[in-house]
Design a protein around this motif. Structure first.
Motif, PDB file in Angstrom:
ATOM      1  N   VAL A 126      -7.516   6.376   5.053  1.00 59.49           N
ATOM      2  CA  VAL A 126      -7.222   5.513   5.002  1.00 59.49           C
ATOM      3  C   VAL A 126      -7.683   4.483   4.960  1.00 59.49           C
ATOM      4  O   VAL A 126      -7.539   3.979   6.449  1.00 59.49           O
ATOM      5  CB  VAL A 126      -5.624   4.892   4.639  1.00 59.49           C
ATOM      6  CG1 VAL A 126      -5.212   4.124   4.555  1.00 59.49           C
ATOM      7  CG2 VAL A 126      -4.758   6.083   3.877  1.00 59.49           C
ATOM      8  N   VAL A 127      -8.573   3.636   3.946  1.00 64.97           N
ATOM      9  CA  VAL A 127      -9.751   2.606   5.011  1.00 64.97           C
ATOM     10  C   VAL A 127      -9.318   1.252   4.127  1.00 64.97           C
ATOM     11  O   VAL A 127      -9.523   0.151   4.779  1.00 64.97           O
ATOM     12  CB  VAL A 127     -10.774   3.123   4.405  1.00 64.97           C
ATOM     13  CG1 VAL A 127     -11.410   4.455   5.794  1.00 64.97           C
ATOM     14  CG2 VAL A 127     -11.418   2.755   3.332  1.00 64.97           C
ATOM     15  N   ASP A 128      -8.227   1.619   3.322  1.00 60.18           N
ATOM     16  CA  ASP A 128      -7.962  -0.179   2.600  1.00 60.18           C
ATOM     17  C   ASP A 128      -6.950  -0.036   2.112  1.00 60.18           C
ATOM     18  O   ASP A 128      -6.295   0.868   1.598  1.00 60.18           O
ATOM     19  CB  ASP A 128      -9.565  -0.601   2.068  1.00 60.18           C
ATOM     20  CG  ASP A 128      -9.683   0.111   1.017  1.00 60.18           C
ATOM     21  OD1 ASP A 128      -9.055   1.132   0.277  1.00 60.18           O
ATOM     22  OD2 ASP A 128     -10.943  -0.143   0.063  1.00 60.18           O
ATOM     23  N   LEU A 129      -6.775  -1.001   1.311  1.00 62.77           N
ATOM     24  CA  LEU A 129      -5.326  -1.230   0.576  1.00 62.77           C
ATOM     25  C   LEU A 129      -5.089   0.072  -0.770  1.00 62.77           C
ATOM     26  O   LEU A 129      -4.423   0.559  -1.273  1.00 62.77           O
ATOM     27  CB  LEU A 129      -5.234  -2.444  -0.412  1.00 62.77           C
ATOM     28  CG  LEU A 129      -3.468  -2.995  -1.097  1.00 62.77           C
ATOM     29  CD1 LEU A 129      -2.293  -2.148  -0.121  1.00 62.77           C
ATOM     30  CD2 LEU A 129      -3.943  -4.484  -1.842  1.00 62.77           C
ATOM     31  N   LEU A 130      -6.654  -0.122  -1.070  1.00 59.91           N
ATOM     32  CA  LEU A 130      -6.631   0.704  -2.408  1.00 59.91           C
ATOM     33  C   LEU A 130      -6.118   2.817  -2.259  1.00 59.91           C
ATOM     34  O   LEU A 130      -5.425   3.309  -2.614  1.00 59.91           O
ATOM     35  CB  LEU A 130      -7.849   0.670  -3.132  1.00 59.91           C
ATOM     36  CG  LEU A 130      -8.032   1.989  -4.137  1.00 59.91           C
ATOM     37  CD1 LEU A 130      -6.974   1.446  -5.625  1.00 59.91           C
ATOM     38  CD2 LEU A 130      -9.589   1.939  -4.400  1.00 59.91           C
ATOM     39  N   THR A 131      -7.313   2.722  -1.137  1.00 59.71           N
ATOM     40  CA  THR A 131      -7.120   4.420  -0.735  1.00 59.71           C
ATOM     41  C   THR A 131      -5.316   4.620   0.190  1.00 59.71           C
ATOM     42  O   THR A 131      -4.986   5.710   0.036  1.00 59.71           O
ATOM     43  CB  THR A 131      -7.817   4.486   0.438  1.00 59.71           C
ATOM     44  OG1 THR A 131      -7.651   3.169   1.585  1.00 59.71           O
ATOM     45  CG2 THR A 131      -8.939   4.512  -0.853  1.00 59.71           C
ATOM     46  N   GLY A 132      -4.520   3.434   0.131  1.00 65.52           N
ATOM     47  CA  GLY A 132      -3.833   3.863   1.190  1.00 65.52           C
ATOM     48  C   GLY A 132      -2.831   3.962   0.175  1.00 65.52           C
ATOM     49  O   GLY A 132      -1.923   4.906  -0.328  1.00 65.52           O
ATOM     50  N   ALA A 133      -2.685   3.169  -1.070  1.00 64.94           N
ATOM     51  CA  ALA A 133      -2.391   3.410  -2.684  1.00 64.94           C
ATOM     52  C   ALA A 133      -2.729   4.730  -3.075  1.00 64.94           C
ATOM     53  O   ALA A 133      -1.292   5.084  -3.752  1.00 64.94           O
ATOM     54  CB  ALA A 133      -2.297   2.135  -3.246  1.00 64.94           C
ATOM     55  N   LEU A 134      -3.795   5.251  -3.383  1.00 60.57           N
ATOM     56  CA  LEU A 134      -3.823   5.823  -3.753  1.00 60.57           C
ATOM     57  C   LEU A 134      -2.787   7.232  -3.292  1.00 60.57           C
ATOM     58  O   LEU A 134      -2.228   8.176  -3.774  1.00 60.57           O
ATOM     59  CB  LEU A 134      -5.292   6.838  -3.972  1.00 60.57           C
ATOM     60  CG  LEU A 134      -6.130   6.009  -5.321  1.00 60.57           C
ATOM     61  CD1 LEU A 134      -7.646   6.213  -4.554  1.00 60.57           C
ATOM     62  CD2 LEU A 134      -5.572   6.630  -6.386  1.00 60.57           C
ATOM     63  N   LEU A 135      -3.218   7.575  -1.753  1.00 60.46           N
ATOM     64  CA  LEU A 135      -2.144   8.592  -0.864  1.00 60.46           C
ATOM     65  C   LEU A 135      -0.544   8.231  -1.385  1.00 60.46           C
ATOM     66  O   LEU A 135      -0.268   9.713  -1.415  1.00 60.46           O
ATOM     67  CB  LEU A 135      -2.114   7.873   0.435  1.00 60.46           C
ATOM     68  CG  LEU A 135      -1.774   8.906   1.651  1.00 60.46           C
ATOM     69  CD1 LEU A 135      -1.993  10.565   0.901  1.00 60.46           C
ATOM     70  CD2 LEU A 135      -1.471   8.332   3.093  1.00 60.46           C
TER      71      LEU A 135
END
Length: 180
Positions: free
Chosen positions: A135-144
């Motif tokens: 999780v490196v940004d908002l998008l990757t956090g949302a994907l997780l």
């Protein structure tokens, strides 16, 4: 030490702790492969794990094959894979020979219950470490979060979510590149 024997023995040490499967092995793989041996970085290990999840077979075996191939080519892949599966082969053979005689015993049932809890803890640790690096940004956090909810609560296929998440990652990379 012979590098091929080193690969075999290293993965055999990890393979002997197969309770819980590949996810439970992630902390052991990380310690052996990244910290002790330097055969891969944490990021590479996560990539191998992701690819191992998408390819047919057992995730830990696939990951060991990738690492063995990276370090010593095809012979390294064979040695690492053999090391990973050898302990399981021995343990399963021994358990299969005696399980019917002991499975009904209360102490054995309690032992398995304890092992399941320890495996849950190892899996949670793996999730924590992987999410810390992934999780490196908002998008990757949302994907997780979206992937977890889709698989855990909506019953969607993990393979489908991996493919969709990969597609979203590719699209996001293309969009970012056009903005720059």
């Amino acid at each position: 030490m012979n590098p091929y024997l080193d690969l075999f023995l290293t993965f055999a040490r990890v393979g002997v702790c197969t309770f819980g499967g590949g996810y439970a092995m992630l902390p052991l793989l990380q310690r052996e492969v990244v910290e002790r041996r330097g055969w891969a970085t944490e990021s590479e290990l996560m990539d191998y794990y992701a690819i191992g999840q998408c390819t047919p077979g057992v995730i830990a075996v696939n990951t060991s094959t990738f690492i063995g191939y990276k370090t010593r080519g095809i012979r390294g892949a064979v040695c690492a894979t053999a090391g990973m599966i050898f302990p399981s082969l021995v343990i399963i053979s021994v358990i299969a020979a005696f399980i019917a005689q002991f499975a009904h015993m209360e102490a054995v049932q309690h032992a398995f219950a304890g092992i399941r809890l320890a495996v849950c803890a190892l899996v949670l640790r793996s999730v924590y470490k992987m999410s810390r690096n992934g999780v490196v940004d908002l998008l990757t956090g949302a994907l997780l979060l979206a992937t977890f909810c889709a698989v855990a609560f909506a019953g969607l296929s993990p393979v489908l979510m991996i493919v969709l998440s990969g597609a979203v990652g590719i699209l996001a990379g293309l969009v970012r590149r056009r903005r720059i």
